[in-house]
Design a protein around this motif. Structure first.
Motif, PDB file in Angstrom:
ATOM      1  N   LYS A   1       0.650  -1.257  -0.072  1.00  0.00           N
ATOM      2  CA  LYS A   1       0.111   0.015  -0.009  1.00  0.00           C
ATOM      3  C   LYS A   1       0.896   1.217  -0.011  1.00  0.00           C
ATOM      4  O   LYS A   1       0.332   2.150  -0.456  1.00  0.00           O
TER       5      LYS A   1
ATOM      6  N   HIS B   1      -4.548   4.854   6.331  1.00  0.00           N
ATOM      7  CA  HIS B   1      -4.197   4.350   5.000  1.00  0.00           C
ATOM      8  C   HIS B   1      -3.646   2.882   4.944  1.00  0.00           C
ATOM      9  O   HIS B   1      -3.969   2.279   4.021  1.00  0.00           O
TER      10      HIS B   1
ATOM     11  N   LEU C   1      -6.574  -2.292   5.733  1.00  0.00           N
ATOM     12  CA  LEU C   1      -6.900  -3.187   4.552  1.00  0.00           C
ATOM     13  C   LEU C   1      -8.443  -3.526   4.459  1.00  0.00           C
ATOM     14  O   LEU C   1      -9.147  -3.613   5.291  1.00  0.00           O
TER      15      LEU C   1
ATOM     16  N   GLY D   1      -0.393   6.703  -0.571  1.00  0.00           N
ATOM     17  CA  GLY D   1       0.594   5.917   0.047  1.00  0.00           C
ATOM     18  C   GLY D   1       2.088   6.534  -0.329  1.00  0.00           C
ATOM     19  O   GLY D   1       2.775   6.699   0.622  1.00  0.00           O
TER      20      GLY D   1
ATOM     21  N   TRP E   1       1.800   2.090  -5.089  1.00  0.00           N
ATOM     22  CA  TRP E   1       0.525   3.084  -5.059  1.00  0.00           C
ATOM     23  C   TRP E   1      -0.025   2.985  -6.211  1.00  0.00           C
ATOM     24  O   TRP E   1       0.719   2.534  -7.454  1.00  0.00           O
TER      25      TRP E   1
END
Length: 303
Positions: free
Chosen positions: A267, A300, A303, A278, A271
């Motif tokens: 992540k 961020h 998940l 990210g 990106w």
């Protein structure tokens, strides 16, 4: 480029360790691992020579010549060669598609630990994907990744979700030579011209581990990206090894936690063009630490 030391130092302050001590620990771990692998390589070499001796017949004894030891490797790579995991010459003895190679890789690791797959994670990716990810990692080689932890029932509901922070560090190694159906032993990868991308490793260590063990802190998870088949099959093979506990009956990290850390890594270093959050967080972490927000990192990472 500004250093991210101030951010990590703030987080490590309560642990009593600095970023430099953390980096020194990682380097010491790789040094010890390289020494261990060199010793193991020598043992394997001696076993190979023993297995290649001819039967003691009068003719063989008179005509055979002693087998000369192969030159010692000087690349000092801490990475286990792919040939110690996968029978590369056999793979090239008959045609295999990229999908077949990837399926074999995952199936092999799934059958480890008496068929449970515990202690390992595995995956594969196209060479282009790996190149994109490592182009960023070579510029920004470290990050702190939050791992969700179960909430204690005694904690108030408004305290938010608990997280354990893991320090992760990229390292890049040699470019592996192009494999063939003929196995060439003890050829230094550093001396062989290759168009394959460099092999890379990523270590994950909880910050709390440095408080308990100092410079002897052990990484809980080591990811290795094997690029040996990048030029021939357009695939990079990922192998994750979870460190066993001291008793050997369990592992320092649960299987699902190791998967989470591997996915969280993507992540930030893989990106999407349309959503560069990210990359933005990674750049801010290194270049503008005064603007970095841990809340955005956690958000961020989910998940």
């Amino acid at each position: 480029m500004k250093c991210c030391e101030s951010i990590v130092t703030d987080l490590l302050a309560r642990e009593g360790k600095s970023l430099e001590e953390l980096k020194a620990s990682a380097k010491q771990w790789w040094k010890e691992q390289a020494q261990h692998d060199r010793e193991q390589l020598q043992k394997d070499h001696e076993a190979l020579l023993q297995s290649q001796k001819l039967p003691e017949t009068p003719q063989a004894k008179s005509e055979s010549t002693p087998i000369k030891p192969a030159p010692e490797r000087h690349d000092a790579s801490p990475v286990k060669p792919l040939s110690s995991i996968l029978n590369v010459p056999k793979l090239f003895a008959s045609p295999h598609t990229t999908k077949q190679v990837a399926d074999l890789w995952v199936a092999y690791h799934t059958m480890q630990s008496e068929g449970t797959g515990k202690g390992f994670i595995s995956a594969s990716m196209p060479t282009e994907t790996y190149t994109k990810m490592t182009s960023l990692a070579q510029k920004y080689s470290s990050l702190v990744v939050p791992l969700p932890r179960p909430k204690d029932s005694s904690e108030p509901e408004d305290n938010g979700d608990p997280y354990e922070f893991f320090f992760m560090q990229w390292d890049f190694h040699h470019r592996p030579p192009h494999p063939t159906a003929m196995q060439e032993l003890f050829v230094s990868p550093a001396s062989a011209a290759s168009s394959n991308p460099p092999i890379s490793t990523i270590i994950f260590t909880p910050l709390q581990e440095y408080k308990l063990r100092g410079t002897y802190a052990t990484p809980f998870l080591v990811l290795t990206n094997y690029t040996d088949l990048a030029s021939t099959h357009d695939v990079v093979l990922l192998r994750g090894e979870i460190t066993p506990s001291s008793s050997g009956s369990s592992f320092l990290l649960k299987q699902e936690d190791a998967q989470y850390l591997a996915m969280a890594l993507q992540k930030f270093f893989l990106w999407d063009e349309k959503d560069g959050e990210g990359k933005r967080l990674l750049q801010t972490f290194h270049e503008r630490p005064e603007e970095f927000r841990w809340e955005e990192l956690i958000q961020h990472s989910r998940l």
